[in-house]
Write a protein that holds these residues in place. Structure first.
Motif, mmCIF file in Angstrom:
data_model
loop_
_atom_site.group_PDB
_atom_site.id
_atom_site.type_symbol
_atom_site.label_atom_id
_atom_site.label_comp_id
_atom_site.label_asym_id
_atom_site.label_seq_id
_atom_site.Cartn_x
_atom_site.Cartn_y
_atom_site.Cartn_z
ATOM 1 N N GLY A 40 0.798 -1.220 0.000
ATOM 2 C CA GLY A 40 0.000 0.000 0.000
ATOM 3 C C GLY A 40 0.827 1.264 0.000
ATOM 4 N N ASP A 41 1.845 1.317 0.834
ATOM 5 C CA ASP A 41 2.641 2.536 0.947
ATOM 6 C C ASP A 41 4.076 2.138 1.266
ATOM 7 O OD1 ASP A 41 3.501 5.122 1.138
ATOM 8 O OD2 ASP A 41 2.652 5.493 3.128
ATOM 9 N N GLY A 42 4.856 1.903 0.243
ATOM 10 C CA GLY A 42 6.213 1.408 0.445
ATOM 11 C C GLY A 42 7.253 2.499 0.321
ATOM 12 N N ILE A 43 8.201 2.505 1.218
ATOM 13 C CA ILE A 43 9.336 3.433 1.133
ATOM 14 C C ILE A 43 10.618 2.638 1.289
ATOM 15 C CG2 ILE A 43 8.052 5.417 2.020
ATOM 16 C CD1 ILE A 43 9.433 4.985 4.700
ATOM 17 N N ARG A 44 11.691 3.169 0.758
ATOM 18 C CA ARG A 44 12.992 2.529 0.901
ATOM 19 C C ARG A 44 14.039 3.589 1.234
ATOM 20 N NH1 ARG A 44 13.743 -0.759 -3.056
ATOM 21 N NH2 ARG A 44 11.980 -0.338 -4.450
ATOM 22 N N PHE A 45 15.076 3.163 1.931
ATOM 23 C CA PHE A 45 16.199 4.066 2.144
ATOM 24 C C PHE A 45 17.472 3.248 2.225
ATOM 25 C CE2 PHE A 45 14.853 2.968 6.446
ATOM 26 C CZ PHE A 45 16.048 2.683 7.089
ATOM 27 N N THR A 46 18.567 3.876 1.873
ATOM 28 C CA THR A 46 19.875 3.258 1.988
ATOM 29 C C THR A 46 20.767 4.174 2.812
ATOM 30 O OG1 THR A 46 20.604 4.302 -0.069
ATOM 31 C CG2 THR A 46 19.681 2.090 -0.238
#
Length: 252
Positions: A40-46
Motif C-alpha cells: 500500500g505505501d512502500g518506502i525505501r532508504f539506503t
C-alpha cells in the motif's frame, strides 16, 4: 507494517517497492515464506552517507538534504536541515561579509551527524561481531551519563560553533537555553518570549539583573540562537563591541 533491514540483497533497487521484492526480502531476512499480495505505501532508504565539501559556491548556498545525506537513524535530519536554514537565513538578510561563516559553522555539524549515523548503521548489521558490539552498547546504556551523552548527541544540544574572536565563557558559541530573566523592576520573562522578532538580542545590566544562571551575567545572542558573546559575574565586557561589530556591523 513490515520493515526489513536487508544487508544481504546484492542489488540496489530504485523506484516503487513491489510485492515480489518485499516478499523476497522477508524470506532472506527471516526465512519465512510469507505471501505479499500488495504494497500500500512502500518506502525505501539506503545509507549512502555523503556531504558536499563546501556549503557555498559563490552565490549558491546549499542547506538540508542538498548539503548532506545520511541514514535516518536517530531522526536527526529534520533538525539538522532546519538549523542550516536558520543559520543561513539571518546572514543572507544581513547582506554582509559574514556569509562565509555559514559553511564554516554548519559543515562540521553535518559531518558529526554523518559520523554518528554511520555508527548506528554499523550496529544494525548482522553477524556475531556486531551482535557482541550491540551487547556491549546495551550494557553501557544502563549508565545515566552514557544515556545523557547520547541524548545530547542526538538533539544537537552539545553543538559549539567556533567564533572568530576570543570569548572566555563556556556558553559562547553554543545555542542559548531558554533562560528565565529578571528585570530591575522585579518582573520576569522567558528568553523565548524576546526572540520572536528574529533579531539579535542583548541581555544583561542595566535592564536585566538576573539571567537565572549563576555563571552568566550578560550575553549577546544572534538571531539563530547562538550565543555570540557572554560574560560571568565580575567578568570583562571588553570584547562585547567586537562581537557586535563582527555579526551586526559597525553601526551595532
Amino acid at each position: 507494517m513490515v520493515a526489513t533491514f536487508d544487508f544481504d540483497d546484492p542489488q540496489r533497487y530504485e523506484g516503487p517497492i513491489t510485492a515480489e521484492e518485499l516478499q523476497a526480502s522477508v524470506k532472506r531476512v527471516t526465512g519465512v515464506d510469507a505471501t505479499v499480495t500488495d504494497v500500500g505505501d512502500g518506502i525505501r532508504f539506503t545509507d549512502l552517507a555523503r556531504q558536499v565539501t563546501d556549503y557555498r559556491n559563490a552565490r549558491v548556498f546549499l542547506a538540508g538534504d542538498a548539503a548532506h545525506v545520511h541514514s535516518p537513524s536517530g531522526g536527526q535530519g529534520l533538525n539538522l536541515g532546519l538549523m542550516d536554514a536558520v543559520n543561513l537565513g539571518w546572514k543572507l538578510a544581513a547582506g554582509r561579509d559574514i556569509l562565509d561563516t555559514y559553511s564554516a559553522e554548519r559543515h562540521p555539524v553535518g559531518a558529526a551527524v554523518l559520523h554518528n549515523t554511520r555508527a548506528q548503521s554499523a550496529l544494525l548489521r548482522p553477524g556475531p561481531h556486531t551482535d557482541a558490539l550491540r551487547d556491549v552498547m546495551s550494557d553501557l546504556m544502563d549508565f545515566p551519563d552514557v544515556v545523557r551523552y547520547f541524548g545530547q548527541l542526538m538533539s544537537g544540544l552539545t553543538i559549539r560553533h567556533e567564533l572568530p574572536y576570543e570569548v572566555d565563557h563556556k556558553l559562547a558559541g553554543t545555542y542559548c537555553p531558554d533562560l528565565q530573566l529578571t528585570y530591575a523592576d522585579g518582573t520576569h520573562v522567558r528568553l523565548s518570549d524576546l526572540t520572536r522578532a528574529g533579531g539579535p538580542l542583548y541581555i544583561g545590566p542595566p535592564d536585566v539583573v538576573s539571567t537565572g544562571r549563576a555563571d552568566l551575567e550578560a550575553a549577546l545572542i544572534r538571531p539563530d540562537g547562538v550565543i555570540a558573546w557572554a560574560v560571568a559575574p565580575g567578568g570583562s565586557y571588553e570584547t562585547l563591541n567586537v562581537a557586535k561589530q563582527t555579526w551586526f556591523g559597525p553601526a551595532a
